[in-house]
Design an enzyme around this catalytic site. Structure first.
Site, PDB file in Angstrom:
ATOM      1  N   LYS A   1       0.876   8.130   3.472  1.00  0.00           N
ATOM      2  CA  LYS A   1       0.596   7.503   2.181  1.00  0.00           C
ATOM      3  C   LYS A   1      -0.086   8.495   1.237  1.00  0.00           C
ATOM      4  CE  LYS A   1       1.208   3.837   1.040  1.00  0.00           C
ATOM      5  NZ  LYS A   1       2.377   3.238   0.328  1.00  0.00           N
TER       6      LYS A   1
ATOM      7  N   TYR B   1      -0.158   7.242   9.558  1.00  0.00           N
ATOM      8  CA  TYR B   1       0.110   6.314   8.454  1.00  0.00           C
ATOM      9  C   TYR B   1      -0.605   6.736   7.181  1.00  0.00           C
ATOM     10  CZ  TYR B   1      -0.789   2.368   5.382  1.00  0.00           C
ATOM     11  OH  TYR B   1      -0.935   1.586   4.267  1.00  0.00           O
TER      12      TYR B   1
ATOM     13  N   THR C   1      -3.118   2.953  -0.520  1.00  0.00           N
ATOM     14  CA  THR C   1      -4.108   2.303   0.340  1.00  0.00           C
ATOM     15  C   THR C   1      -5.424   3.059   0.304  1.00  0.00           C
ATOM     16  OG1 THR C   1      -4.648   1.854   2.674  1.00  0.00           O
ATOM     17  CG2 THR C   1      -3.110   3.643   2.254  1.00  0.00           C
ATOM     18  N   ASP C   2      -6.511   2.340   0.548  1.00  0.00           N
ATOM     19  CA  ASP C   2      -7.816   3.000   0.628  1.00  0.00           C
ATOM     20  C   ASP C   2      -7.929   3.883   1.865  1.00  0.00           C
ATOM     21  OD1 ASP C   2      -7.939   0.989   2.537  1.00  0.00           O
ATOM     22  OD2 ASP C   2      -9.834   0.148   1.857  1.00  0.00           O
ATOM     23  N   GLU C   3      -6.986   3.744   2.801  1.00  0.00           N
ATOM     24  CA  GLU C   3      -7.050   4.548   4.024  1.00  0.00           C
ATOM     25  C   GLU C   3      -6.838   6.036   3.768  1.00  0.00           C
ATOM     26  OE1 GLU C   3      -5.378   3.017   7.666  1.00  0.00           O
ATOM     27  OE2 GLU C   3      -5.140   1.036   6.763  1.00  0.00           O
TER      28      GLU C   3
END
Length: 339
Positions: A157, A153, A125-127
């Site tokens: 990741k 979260y 994810t870009d997060e």
């Protein structure tokens, strides 16, 4: 080829399965899913009897079950979508995210090493990059942007990504990683922004928007994401990270207003609630690398994609109606009831 797809009963994983069955009917697809709250077996009901598709209920953290599956199926490719993925839930119960997103990833990669898979793909994810300031629209996440996580979260990741690259460098596991922006489209679990607003609006319920709704996300139609992963599997360079972005930056409040307009509902339904802890302000991905190397570009503009998504939810109430009861409603009240 035989392809194991973990988390395939979830939102992006199920869309990927449908896409691959159509694009590569010669391949055999095996879906592995624990069927937690966000995994919905009814999503896969239309294909359960297909001869080149198999569903297996299993936890990717269960080493014995995973190894038995690999022993039986001898997969050529593994695509790991399986993850706990909701930021709010990670703030409430971070340990579950660490277990699935990091330990589960290590089990899948150990099995991939043991049984000699040709490609292990980690869906990220870009997060993991943190966020960008609202007043710098010229800044974008690239594959070289340092990891700077904001939530349990995104940290879990990022940990999985780092572990995947370590397996590539230490063991030579043929790893690729993709980091995508926010996806939307069919089969999206109702706790996420777009389906939550569509379903609440249909029932004339309040539309809870965090803070002032000025947080910006880069939105990617899920089918465009599936095409990008397919290209990476067949042409991406081992040991590389590929950013997948939609070039569709939107403020949360503008999305909610657009949904109201599509459904003919009043904006007076919008209710501002206490902001999320550590809420990232802006995500924006630069997909130049995957475009230059693999020729991928997003095909679906947001104005078109949101119309298709709203239409899907209108046409598929039988899919989402059973979800918005029981455990999910208890969670919904906990998250939004007193904010």
């Amino acid at each position: 080829m035989t392809i194991i797809i973990t988390g395939g009963a979830g939102f992006i994983g199920s869309n990927f399965i449908y896409y691959m069955l159509n694009a590569h009917p010669e391949d055999r697809l095996l879906c592995v899913d624990k069927l937690t709250y966000a995994g919905n077996l009814s999503t896969l009901a239309p294909i359960m009897d297909k001869p080149n598709f198999r569903f297996c209920k299993a936890d990717i953290c269960d080493r014995e079950a995973v190894y038995a599956l690999f022993e039986e199926e001898k997969p050529d490719i593994v695509v790991n979508f399986a993850a706990e993925s909701h930021v709010d839930r990670s703030i409430e119960t971070p340990d579950i995210f660490l277990q699935t997103n990091i330990i589960g990833t290590s089990v899948m990669m150990d099995a991939s090493r043991k049984y000699g898979v040709k490609r292990y793909h980690q869906v990220s994810t870009d997060e993991v990059y943190g966020d960008l300031p609202l007043d710098r629209p010229d800044l974008f996440f690239t594959e070289e942007t340092p990891i700077h996580t904001s939530s349990p979260y995104s940290s879990s990741k990022a940990g999985a990504d780092l572990l995947a690259m370590a397996y590539y460098r230490t063991y030579g596991l043929p790893v690729t990683i993709s980091r995508c922006s926010n996806n939307y489209g069919p089969y999206h679990f109702p706790e996420k922004l777009i389906p939550l607003m569509i379903i609440n609006a249909l029932h004339d319920k309040p539309l809870p928007v965090y803070g002032e709704g000025i947080n910006v996300r880069d939105w990617l139609y899920v089918e465009d994401h599936c095409k990008a992963i397919d290209l990476i599997l067949h042409g991406g360079r081992v040991g590389e990270v590929y950013n997948i972005g939609g070039h569709n930056e939107m403020r949360n409040i503008d999305i909610v207003k657009l949904i109201c307009k599509e459904l003919g509902k009043p904006e007076s339904l919008i209710t501002f609630v206490t902001d999320r802890k550590g809420h990232d302000m802006r995500y924006a991905i630069d997909p130049t690398k995957i475009h230059n190397e693999l020729g991928w570009l997003p095909e679906t503009r947001f104005a078109e994609g949101i119309k298709k998504t709203v239409r899907w939810y209108l046409d598929n109430e039988a899919w989402w109606q059973p979800i918005i009861s029981g455990e999910y409603m208890d969670y919904y009240e906990k998250m939004y009831g007193n904010r």
